[in-house]
Design a protein around this motif. Structure first.
Motif, PDB file in Angstrom:
ATOM      1  N   PRO A 132       0.797  -1.347  -0.094  1.00 35.59           N
ATOM      2  CA  PRO A 132       0.247  -0.205   0.052  1.00 35.59           C
ATOM      3  C   PRO A 132       0.940   1.461   0.071  1.00 35.59           C
ATOM      4  O   PRO A 132       1.926   1.428   0.259  1.00 35.59           O
ATOM      5  N   THR A 133       0.307   2.394  -0.182  1.00 35.31           N
ATOM      6  CA  THR A 133       0.686   3.810  -0.514  1.00 35.31           C
ATOM      7  C   THR A 133       0.304   4.427   0.740  1.00 35.31           C
ATOM      8  O   THR A 133      -0.761   4.489   1.216  1.00 35.31           O
ATOM      9  N   LEU A 134       1.154   5.363   1.201  1.00 35.49           N
ATOM     10  CA  LEU A 134       0.871   6.321   2.301  1.00 35.49           C
ATOM     11  C   LEU A 134       0.851   7.705   1.668  1.00 35.49           C
ATOM     12  O   LEU A 134       1.786   8.268   1.042  1.00 35.49           O
ATOM     13  N   LEU A 135      -0.329   8.425   1.552  1.00 25.81           N
ATOM     14  CA  LEU A 135      -0.544   9.776   1.099  1.00 25.81           C
ATOM     15  C   LEU A 135      -0.559  10.693   2.116  1.00 25.81           C
ATOM     16  O   LEU A 135      -1.346  10.605   3.180  1.00 25.81           O
ATOM     17  N   ILE A 136       0.318  11.546   2.245  1.00 26.61           N
ATOM     18  CA  ILE A 136       0.687  12.501   3.444  1.00 26.61           C
ATOM     19  C   ILE A 136      -0.092  13.892   2.741  1.00 26.61           C
ATOM     20  O   ILE A 136       0.363  14.724   1.799  1.00 26.61           O
ATOM     21  N   LEU A 137      -1.058  14.367   3.868  1.00 27.02           N
ATOM     22  CA  LEU A 137      -1.522  15.868   3.434  1.00 27.02           C
ATOM     23  C   LEU A 137      -0.827  16.689   3.933  1.00 27.02           C
ATOM     24  O   LEU A 137      -0.758  17.124   5.301  1.00 27.02           O
ATOM     25  N   ALA A 138       0.114  17.490   2.912  1.00 33.45           N
ATOM     26  CA  ALA A 138       1.168  18.481   3.553  1.00 33.45           C
ATOM     27  C   ALA A 138       0.761  19.744   2.776  1.00 33.45           C
ATOM     28  O   ALA A 138       1.837  20.503   2.555  1.00 33.45           O
ATOM     29  N   ALA A 139      -0.123  20.095   2.069  1.00 31.12           N
ATOM     30  CA  ALA A 139      -0.575  21.204   1.382  1.00 31.12           C
ATOM     31  C   ALA A 139      -0.877  22.660   2.150  1.00 31.12           C
ATOM     32  O   ALA A 139      -0.928  23.564   1.660  1.00 31.12           O
ATOM     33  N   GLY A 140      -1.219  22.130   3.568  1.00 28.66           N
ATOM     34  CA  GLY A 140      -1.842  23.374   4.078  1.00 28.66           C
ATOM     35  C   GLY A 140      -0.855  24.424   4.480  1.00 28.66           C
ATOM     36  O   GLY A 140       0.614  24.194   4.382  1.00 28.66           O
ATOM     37  N   MET A 141      -1.258  25.459   4.696  1.00 30.25           N
ATOM     38  CA  MET A 141      -0.410  26.748   4.843  1.00 30.25           C
ATOM     39  C   MET A 141       0.063  27.037   6.297  1.00 30.25           C
ATOM     40  O   MET A 141       0.796  27.897   6.507  1.00 30.25           O
ATOM     41  N   ALA A 142      -0.328  26.104   7.300  1.00 27.02           N
ATOM     42  CA  ALA A 142       0.137  26.202   8.675  1.00 27.02           C
ATOM     43  C   ALA A 142      -0.135  27.580   9.168  1.00 27.02           C
ATOM     44  O   ALA A 142       0.744  28.278   9.770  1.00 27.02           O
ATOM     45  N   SER A 143      -1.386  28.226   8.709  1.00 27.12           N
ATOM     46  CA  SER A 143      -1.512  29.586   9.121  1.00 27.12           C
ATOM     47  C   SER A 143      -1.542  29.663  10.699  1.00 27.12           C
ATOM     48  O   SER A 143      -1.169  30.708  11.159  1.00 27.12           O
ATOM     49  N   ARG A 144      -2.367  28.778  11.362  1.00 32.29           N
ATOM     50  CA  ARG A 144      -2.440  28.964  12.890  1.00 32.29           C
ATOM     51  C   ARG A 144      -1.159  28.827  13.303  1.00 32.29           C
ATOM     52  O   ARG A 144      -0.814  29.452  14.623  1.00 32.29           O
ATOM     53  N   TYR A 145      -0.063  27.887  12.881  1.00 29.30           N
ATOM     54  CA  TYR A 145       0.999  27.739  13.811  1.00 29.30           C
ATOM     55  C   TYR A 145       2.190  28.804  13.419  1.00 29.30           C
ATOM     56  O   TYR A 145       2.876  28.988  14.141  1.00 29.30           O
TER      57      TYR A 145
ATOM     58  N   SER B 132       3.684   9.165  -0.764  1.00 31.54           N
ATOM     59  CA  SER B 132       3.177  10.073  -1.591  1.00 31.54           C
ATOM     60  C   SER B 132       3.032  11.410  -1.000  1.00 31.54           C
ATOM     61  O   SER B 132       1.914  11.665   0.002  1.00 31.54           O
ATOM     62  N   PHE B 133       3.593  12.328  -0.958  1.00 37.70           N
ATOM     63  CA  PHE B 133       3.414  13.748  -0.554  1.00 37.70           C
ATOM     64  C   PHE B 133       2.472  14.650  -1.205  1.00 37.70           C
ATOM     65  O   PHE B 133       2.981  14.907  -2.520  1.00 37.70           O
ATOM     66  N   ILE B 134       1.276  15.231  -0.720  1.00 39.20           N
ATOM     67  CA  ILE B 134       0.407  16.015  -1.315  1.00 39.20           C
ATOM     68  C   ILE B 134       0.860  17.411  -0.847  1.00 39.20           C
ATOM     69  O   ILE B 134       0.816  17.605   0.412  1.00 39.20           O
ATOM     70  N   ILE B 135       1.562  18.351  -1.844  1.00 43.43           N
ATOM     71  CA  ILE B 135       1.979  19.693  -1.545  1.00 43.43           C
ATOM     72  C   ILE B 135       1.548  20.713  -2.480  1.00 43.43           C
ATOM     73  O   ILE B 135       1.045  20.243  -3.548  1.00 43.43           O
ATOM     74  N   ARG B 136       1.840  21.889  -2.087  1.00 46.17           N
ATOM     75  CA  ARG B 136       1.634  23.121  -3.262  1.00 46.17           C
ATOM     76  C   ARG B 136       2.916  23.077  -3.962  1.00 46.17           C
ATOM     77  O   ARG B 136       3.998  22.790  -3.430  1.00 46.17           O
TER      78      ARG B 136
ATOM     79  N   VAL C 211      -4.454   7.723   3.795  1.00 46.67           N
ATOM     80  CA  VAL C 211      -4.304   9.263   3.957  1.00 46.67           C
ATOM     81  C   VAL C 211      -3.994   9.687   5.518  1.00 46.67           C
ATOM     82  O   VAL C 211      -4.802   9.209   6.302  1.00 46.67           O
ATOM     83  N   ILE C 212      -2.995  10.502   5.662  1.00 47.90           N
ATOM     84  CA  ILE C 212      -2.882  10.840   7.090  1.00 47.90           C
ATOM     85  C   ILE C 212      -2.706  12.525   6.796  1.00 47.90           C
ATOM     86  O   ILE C 212      -2.335  13.049   5.804  1.00 47.90           O
ATOM     87  N   ASN C 213      -2.495  13.116   8.050  1.00 43.46           N
ATOM     88  CA  ASN C 213      -1.965  14.619   8.097  1.00 43.46           C
ATOM     89  C   ASN C 213      -0.524  14.560   8.293  1.00 43.46           C
ATOM     90  O   ASN C 213      -0.059  13.800   9.071  1.00 43.46           O
ATOM     91  N   ALA C 214      -0.014  15.566   7.618  1.00 34.45           N
ATOM     92  CA  ALA C 214       1.497  15.868   7.827  1.00 34.45           C
ATOM     93  C   ALA C 214       1.746  16.166   9.400  1.00 34.45           C
ATOM     94  O   ALA C 214       3.040  15.925   9.927  1.00 34.45           O
ATOM     95  N   ASP C 215       0.919  16.788  10.118  1.00 34.00           N
ATOM     96  CA  ASP C 215       1.197  17.351  11.432  1.00 34.00           C
ATOM     97  C   ASP C 215       0.814  16.478  12.644  1.00 34.00           C
ATOM     98  O   ASP C 215       0.611  17.213  13.719  1.00 34.00           O
ATOM     99  N   ASP C 216       0.157  15.291  12.362  1.00 32.12           N
ATOM    100  CA  ASP C 216       0.068  14.621  13.371  1.00 32.12           C
ATOM    101  C   ASP C 216       0.840  13.308  13.690  1.00 32.12           C
ATOM    102  O   ASP C 216       1.140  12.627  12.715  1.00 32.12           O
ATOM    103  N   PHE C 217       0.973  13.125  14.960  1.00 31.32           N
ATOM    104  CA  PHE C 217       1.672  11.899  15.334  1.00 31.32           C
ATOM    105  C   PHE C 217       0.693  10.785  15.597  1.00 31.32           C
ATOM    106  O   PHE C 217      -0.066  10.919  16.649  1.00 31.32           O
TER     107      PHE C 217
END
Length: 299
Positions: free
Chosen positions: A3-16, A49-53, A117-123
């Motif tokens: 299987p493939t791991l798809l990482i949601l990493a396109a967010g702009m991290a505005s709150r952080y 697979s990294f989903i990014i801008r 699918v997972i979030n980039a900033d979650d452990f």
């Protein structure tokens, strides 16, 4: 097929306030993504697979290619504002892309195997990856998907309330997911959520979604018409987002697919605000100290 791991990493991290996806938390500057990838490789995933801008590509490659070369295949998916690829010709002004399910759709031409699918900033912890890899290799089907269900009390912050997708589970499958906006510990460590000025109790072992989903590529064809309908309905709402739970809800209600809730007792932690960083660093230090992870992840 692995299987493939798809990482949601396109967010702009505005709150952080910075690009938290590539911020260092481990003893040698390891990012939270590093730990997810390490756990995924160990669990038997074959591709990351990294989903990014697109403008982040060089940044991401510079950080991840040197350490992952020879260990796992990598791929980059771009989430963009271009709607013509979905047959939508109307120009729609937006400050940010269309949400997590839109990000997943961006991978439709690059992912041909069962994936999660997972979030980039979650452990998420190794157990979650192990259980998901097992599901994707032995159970996943075009009408049978999954999500990892965390115990709500293993996902809360001591720094105030959080939002959680609370799962309603029957016979091991999710029948509904309800977004609760103010979930928190009371002084006695019991869990409640607040709505309309009232407190409602939540059992500490209530299952919640932390955006860790398992699919086959069939979900791309299933969700694309939903996305087009969503854009049409929300073209004048610049803040509307097409989230994965919306897709899950529609697939369940239409009888197209079921979602198995895979329980885990793992402790989830994440970074929403700057104040969360020292807590995440402390948690990771403890996992290194007890031997869960090596001090230098990629040495």
């Amino acid at each position: 097929m692995k299987p493939t791991l798809l990482i949601l990493a396109a967010g702009m991290a505005s709150r952080y306030g910075s690009m938290k996806q590539v911020d260092g938390f481990g003893p040698n500057g390891e990012t939270i993504i590093d730990y997810s990838i390490y756990d995924a490789i160990k669990a038997g995933f074959g591709k990351i697979s990294f989903i990014i801008r697109e403008e982040f590509l060089d940044n991401f490659k510079g950080i991840f290619e040197p350490k992952l070369a020879g260990k796992v295949e990598t791929d980059y998916v771009f989430q963009s504002y271009d709607l013509t690829q979905f047959g939508i010709t109307e120009e729609i002004e937006r400050a940010k892309p269309w949400g997590t399910a839109h990000a997943v759709l961006a991978a439709r031409n690059q992912v041909n195997e069962p994936f999660c699918v997972i979030n980039a900033d979650d452990f998420y912890g190794f157990e979650a990856f192990q259980k998901m890899a097992e599901f994707l290799t032995t159970e996943a089907a075009d009408d049978k998907y999954s999500l990892i269900g965390y115990q709500v009390d293993r996902t809360l912050s001591d720094h105030g309330s959080v939002s959680r997708g609370v799962c309603q589970v029957e016979d091991g499958n999710m029948v509904a997911i309800n977004e609760r906006l103010n979930v928190y510990f009371k002084e006695d460590r019991s869990v409640v959520y607040e709505e309309g000025g009232q407190e409602f109790p939540l059992s500490s072992d209530t299952r919640v979604s932390m955006n860790f989903w398992g699919f086959t590529p069939a979900v791309f064809k299933q969700s694309e018409p939903m996305f087009k309908a969503f854009v049409e309905k929300n073209k004048s709402n610049p803040k509307a987002e097409f989230f994965i739970p919306l897709v899950a809800d529609e697939l369940i209600k239409s009888g197209t697919a079921s979602f198995k809730v895979i329980p885990t007792g793992a402790k989830w932690f994440g970074v929403t605000y700057k104040e969360d960083k020292p807590i995440v660093q402390k948690n990771i230090s403890e996992l290194v100290a007890n031997g869960t992870y090596p001090a230098n992840l990629w040495a």
